[in-house]
Motif scaffolding. Sequence first.
Motif, mmCIF file in Angstrom:
data_model
loop_
_atom_site.group_PDB
_atom_site.id
_atom_site.type_symbol
_atom_site.label_atom_id
_atom_site.label_comp_id
_atom_site.label_asym_id
_atom_site.label_seq_id
_atom_site.Cartn_x
_atom_site.Cartn_y
_atom_site.Cartn_z
ATOM 1 N N LEU A 426 -43.815 -2.677 -3.041
ATOM 2 C CA LEU A 426 -42.456 -2.319 -2.634
ATOM 3 C C LEU A 426 -42.150 -0.864 -2.990
ATOM 4 O O LEU A 426 -41.591 -0.104 -2.186
ATOM 5 N N GLU A 427 -42.510 -0.469 -4.213
ATOM 6 C CA GLU A 427 -42.247 0.900 -4.655
ATOM 7 C C GLU A 427 -43.061 1.917 -3.843
ATOM 8 O O GLU A 427 -42.584 2.996 -3.519
ATOM 9 N N LEU A 428 -44.308 1.549 -3.530
ATOM 10 C CA LEU A 428 -45.135 2.440 -2.712
ATOM 11 C C LEU A 428 -44.499 2.673 -1.351
ATOM 12 O O LEU A 428 -44.459 3.801 -0.844
ATOM 13 N N THR A 429 -44.038 1.591 -0.758
ATOM 14 C CA THR A 429 -43.403 1.712 0.550
ATOM 15 C C THR A 429 -42.204 2.644 0.483
ATOM 16 O O THR A 429 -42.006 3.502 1.351
ATOM 17 N N ASP A 430 -41.412 2.494 -0.572
ATOM 18 C CA ASP A 430 -40.210 3.310 -0.715
ATOM 19 C C ASP A 430 -40.561 4.778 -0.960
ATOM 20 O O ASP A 430 -40.009 5.684 -0.321
ATOM 21 N N ARG A 431 -41.487 5.034 -1.860
ATOM 22 C CA ARG A 431 -41.759 6.414 -2.277
ATOM 23 C C ARG A 431 -42.636 7.177 -1.291
ATOM 24 O O ARG A 431 -42.463 8.380 -1.099
ATOM 25 N N LEU A 432 -43.602 6.479 -0.692
ATOM 26 C CA LEU A 432 -44.530 7.173 0.211
ATOM 27 C C LEU A 432 -44.049 7.164 1.651
ATOM 28 O O LEU A 432 -44.008 8.194 2.316
ATOM 29 N N ARG A 433 -43.688 5.995 2.133
ATOM 30 C CA ARG A 433 -43.341 5.905 3.544
ATOM 31 C C ARG A 433 -41.957 6.486 3.813
ATOM 32 O O ARG A 433 -41.774 7.301 4.720
ATOM 33 N N GLU A 434 -40.975 6.080 3.011
ATOM 34 C CA GLU A 434 -39.604 6.469 3.318
ATOM 35 C C GLU A 434 -39.261 7.860 2.811
ATOM 36 O O GLU A 434 -38.490 8.590 3.439
ATOM 37 N N LYS A 435 -39.808 8.250 1.663
ATOM 38 C CA LYS A 435 -39.449 9.552 1.103
ATOM 39 C C LYS A 435 -40.384 10.672 1.554
ATOM 40 O O LYS A 435 -39.964 11.794 1.786
ATOM 41 N N LEU A 436 -41.678 10.361 1.674
ATOM 42 C CA LEU A 436 -42.635 11.393 2.081
ATOM 43 C C LEU A 436 -43.037 11.266 3.544
ATOM 44 O O LEU A 436 -43.729 12.133 4.071
ATOM 45 N N GLY A 437 -42.658 10.156 4.189
ATOM 46 C CA GLY A 437 -43.045 9.954 5.579
ATOM 47 C C GLY A 437 -44.532 9.711 5.743
ATOM 48 O O GLY A 437 -45.122 10.006 6.778
ATOM 49 N N GLN A 438 -45.158 9.152 4.715
ATOM 50 C CA GLN A 438 -46.608 8.927 4.720
ATOM 51 C C GLN A 438 -46.922 7.441 4.566
ATOM 52 O O GLN A 438 -46.078 6.642 4.186
ATOM 53 N N ALA A 439 -48.166 7.100 4.874
ATOM 54 C CA ALA A 439 -48.724 5.788 4.535
ATOM 55 C C ALA A 439 -47.931 4.648 5.161
ATOM 56 O O ALA A 439 -47.061 4.064 4.539
ATOM 57 N N TYR A 440 -48.245 4.335 6.391
ATOM 58 C CA TYR A 440 -47.524 3.261 7.073
ATOM 59 C C TYR A 440 -47.687 1.936 6.358
ATOM 60 O O TYR A 440 -46.756 1.146 6.272
ATOM 61 N N SER A 441 -48.857 1.674 5.804
ATOM 62 C CA SER A 441 -49.085 0.389 5.135
ATOM 63 C C SER A 441 -49.742 0.577 3.774
ATOM 64 O O SER A 441 -50.924 0.264 3.591
ATOM 65 N N PRO A 442 -49.021 1.101 2.791
ATOM 66 C CA PRO A 442 -49.594 1.195 1.446
ATOM 67 C C PRO A 442 -49.804 -0.196 0.888
ATOM 68 O O PRO A 442 -49.117 -1.150 1.263
ATOM 69 N N SER A 443 -50.771 -0.331 -0.013
ATOM 70 C CA SER A 443 -51.082 -1.662 -0.534
ATOM 71 C C SER A 443 -51.333 -1.613 -2.033
ATOM 72 O O SER A 443 -51.676 -0.571 -2.594
ATOM 73 N N ALA A 444 -51.140 -2.765 -2.655
ATOM 74 C CA ALA A 444 -51.488 -2.954 -4.059
ATOM 75 C C ALA A 444 -51.937 -4.392 -4.204
ATOM 76 O O ALA A 444 -51.387 -5.300 -3.569
ATOM 77 N N ALA A 445 -52.949 -4.624 -5.019
ATOM 78 C CA ALA A 445 -53.484 -5.979 -5.142
ATOM 79 C C ALA A 445 -54.101 -6.190 -6.509
ATOM 80 O O ALA A 445 -54.669 -5.266 -7.104
ATOM 81 N N SER A 446 -53.992 -7.420 -6.986
ATOM 82 C CA SER A 446 -54.665 -7.832 -8.213
ATOM 83 C C SER A 446 -55.736 -8.850 -7.856
ATOM 84 O O SER A 446 -55.494 -9.766 -7.061
ATOM 85 N N ASP A 447 -56.909 -8.692 -8.423
ATOM 86 C CA ASP A 447 -58.009 -9.628 -8.193
ATOM 87 C C ASP A 447 -58.591 -10.031 -9.540
ATOM 88 O O ASP A 447 -59.410 -9.315 -10.121
ATOM 89 N N THR A 448 -58.141 -11.170 -10.062
ATOM 90 C CA THR A 448 -58.690 -11.686 -11.317
ATOM 91 C C THR A 448 -59.830 -12.636 -10.967
ATOM 92 O O THR A 448 -59.627 -13.618 -10.258
ATOM 93 N N SER A 449 -61.006 -12.366 -11.460
ATOM 94 C CA SER A 449 -62.199 -13.065 -11.009
ATOM 95 C C SER A 449 -62.265 -14.509 -11.494
ATOM 96 O O SER A 449 -61.942 -14.819 -12.645
ATOM 97 N N ASP A 450 -62.707 -15.365 -10.595
ATOM 98 C CA ASP A 450 -62.985 -16.758 -10.920
ATOM 99 C C ASP A 450 -64.458 -16.955 -11.271
ATOM 100 O O ASP A 450 -64.855 -18.029 -11.723
ATOM 101 N N ASP A 451 -65.258 -15.912 -11.033
ATOM 102 C CA ASP A 451 -66.706 -16.053 -11.158
ATOM 103 C C ASP A 451 -67.315 -15.244 -12.299
ATOM 104 O O ASP A 451 -68.348 -15.633 -12.850
ATOM 105 N N TYR A 452 -66.692 -14.120 -12.640
ATOM 106 C CA TYR A 452 -67.255 -13.236 -13.655
ATOM 107 C C TYR A 452 -66.306 -13.170 -14.857
ATOM 108 O O TYR A 452 -65.222 -12.576 -14.756
ATOM 109 N N PRO A 453 -66.683 -13.757 -15.982
ATOM 110 C CA PRO A 453 -65.799 -13.803 -17.158
ATOM 111 C C PRO A 453 -65.350 -12.414 -17.595
ATOM 112 O O PRO A 453 -66.151 -11.486 -17.698
ATOM 113 N N GLY A 454 -64.043 -12.292 -17.843
ATOM 114 C CA GLY A 454 -63.490 -11.052 -18.353
ATOM 115 C C GLY A 454 -63.323 -9.957 -17.322
ATOM 116 O O GLY A 454 -62.866 -8.864 -17.656
ATOM 117 N N PHE A 455 -63.657 -10.229 -16.068
ATOM 118 C CA PHE A 455 -63.641 -9.151 -15.070
ATOM 119 C C PHE A 455 -62.506 -9.358 -14.060
ATOM 120 O O PHE A 455 -62.230 -10.463 -13.616
#
Length: 491
Positions: A426-455
Motif C-alpha cells: 500500500l505504501e509503495l503504491t502511494d509513494r511511487l505511483r501517486e507521488k513519483l508517477g512511477q511503478a504501475y504495479s509495485p509489489s512486496a511479499a513474504s515467503d516463509t519456507s515450509d521446506d528449508y528450516p530457518g529460511f
Amino acid sequence: ATREVNQALTYGFTQAEVDEQLANIRTSLENGVKSAETRSNAVFAGAALALASDERVPTTPEWQLAEFERLVPDMTPQALWQAVTADAAPLVDPLIRFEGRTAPEGGEAALRTAFAEGMAQPITAPVDKGPLAFGYTDFGPAGTIVSDSIEPRLGLRQIRFANGVRLTLKKTDVRKDRIAYSFALDGGNLMNTKEQPLRTYLAGSLEGGGLGKHSRDELTTLLAGRSVAFGLGRGVDAFTASAVTTPRDLTLQMQVMAALITDPGYRPEAVEQFRKGIENFYKTLDSTPGRALAAAQGGIIHDNDPRFALQPKEAFFALDFPQLRDVIADRLASGAIEIALVGDLDEAEAIAAVASTFGALPAREAEFNPRDEARVVTFTAERGQRVLTHKGEPDQALLHWVWPTTDDSDLAESMRLNLLARIVRLELTDRLREKLGQAYSPSAASDTSDDYPGFGTFTISTSVAVDQVEPSREALKQLVADLRQAPLDAD
C-alpha cells in the motif's frame, strides 16, 4: 506445421480425428451442464461483459449442449474438409508474418525457403486405425485398508492401505461434479546435490515420453472426451501432480497416474522437445529486467550454490532419460505416496478407485524421506547492491530488495510478515505511483519456507524508468526507515 496444414487441405480428416474433437467438445459442454448450479461469479460477470462489449447473447450450459448435439450429425469428415478448404487461403504464395526483436538469419528469403521445404515434405492420406484401448486397467488385487480415521478439526478422512499408500478424502459441495486431486511421490528437488544439481530436472518432461504401451499422441486420442490430466511435476520434497476431474473419470485418472509411475515411456522425442527450448531460453535470459533478475537471483541469494544457481547451457543439453531413470527408478517403484481427493465425491467409489490402482501396487515406503542435509540452505552474508544489466528496452529498470527472514514454523510470525507485506505494498503504491508517477504495479511479499528450516525472504520489487532509479531508491529507503522508526497507524 506447414506439412500438417498441407496434408489436411489435400486429404481432409478421418472419422477418428473428427470423433476425438467432438468427444472433447461434448465432454466440456456436459461438464458445464453438470456443474451449472455452482458456477462462479466470474462466469456471470464474463457473460455480462461479453453482452455489453461484443453483443454476445448469454446462453445456458443446457442450451449450448443441445445446440452442439443438433449440429453434430452435419459434422462429417467430408463436410468439415469442405468447410476448411472453402475458408482457408491456398498455400500457393502465402503472406508470411514474422514477429520478433530481430529478423531471422537470411531474412525474407530464408523464411520463404523454410516454407518451401515444409511444402516439399511428403504427405499421405491419413489412415483411420479405429478406436484405441487403454492398456493399463489391471494393477493387481485391490489394496486393503489398514487404518481409517477422521481428522476432527477439518473432517478429513485419512486412510492408509496395506502397501503404505495414504489417501485423504474430503467431500464438499463447493463445485458440483468436480473432484480435485493432488498426488505426491517422495523425491523432488531435495534429491539434487551440489555435485549434480540437475539430477531430477527432466522429471517434468516424462509426460512427453508417454507410457510404455502408448505414445503421448496416442494418449491424447485415448483420453479425448475425458476429464483426465497426465504429467508429473517437481516439488521441493516430492514429485507431484494435481488437476480437477469428474466422478465418472476418477478411476481412469487414477489409472493414468498409476501407469505413469509404473511404466513411463521414456521416449526420446520428449528429450528432443525439451532441448529445442534450451537454446531460445538462453538467448532470452537477459531480454527484460525481470528475466535478468530471475536468472541471477538464486545464485546471488545462495552464494552460487549450484542447486539454486543457473547452470551452464551444456549441462541441460547433457540430460537424458537413461540418466533420469537411474535417479528416480527406486522412487517410482517404492517411494512413499500421498493422494488427496476433495470435492463432489462418493467416498466408497473414491476409495475403490485408489484401492484398484495405487493401493494395488507393491509395498511402498511408509514415510517421506526427511533428507535433512539437503534442507540446509543459507542466505548470503555478502549484502549490499548488485547491478545486473539486460538487453531489453533501454529505459526499463527494476529495483529489487530482499531481506532474510525465517521459516513458517511460527504461524503467528508468518501472518505478521504477510500483513507487513500488504502494508508495504500500500505504501509503495502511494509513494511511487501517486507521488513519483512511477511503478504501475509495485509489489512486496513474504515467503516463509515450509521446506528449508530457518529460511525465508521478504521482498520489495518495483519496475521504474531508468531516469527514476535514484528517486525511487530514495523513496524505498525512506519507506523502510519510516516503518522501522514509527508505529503503523491503525488504518
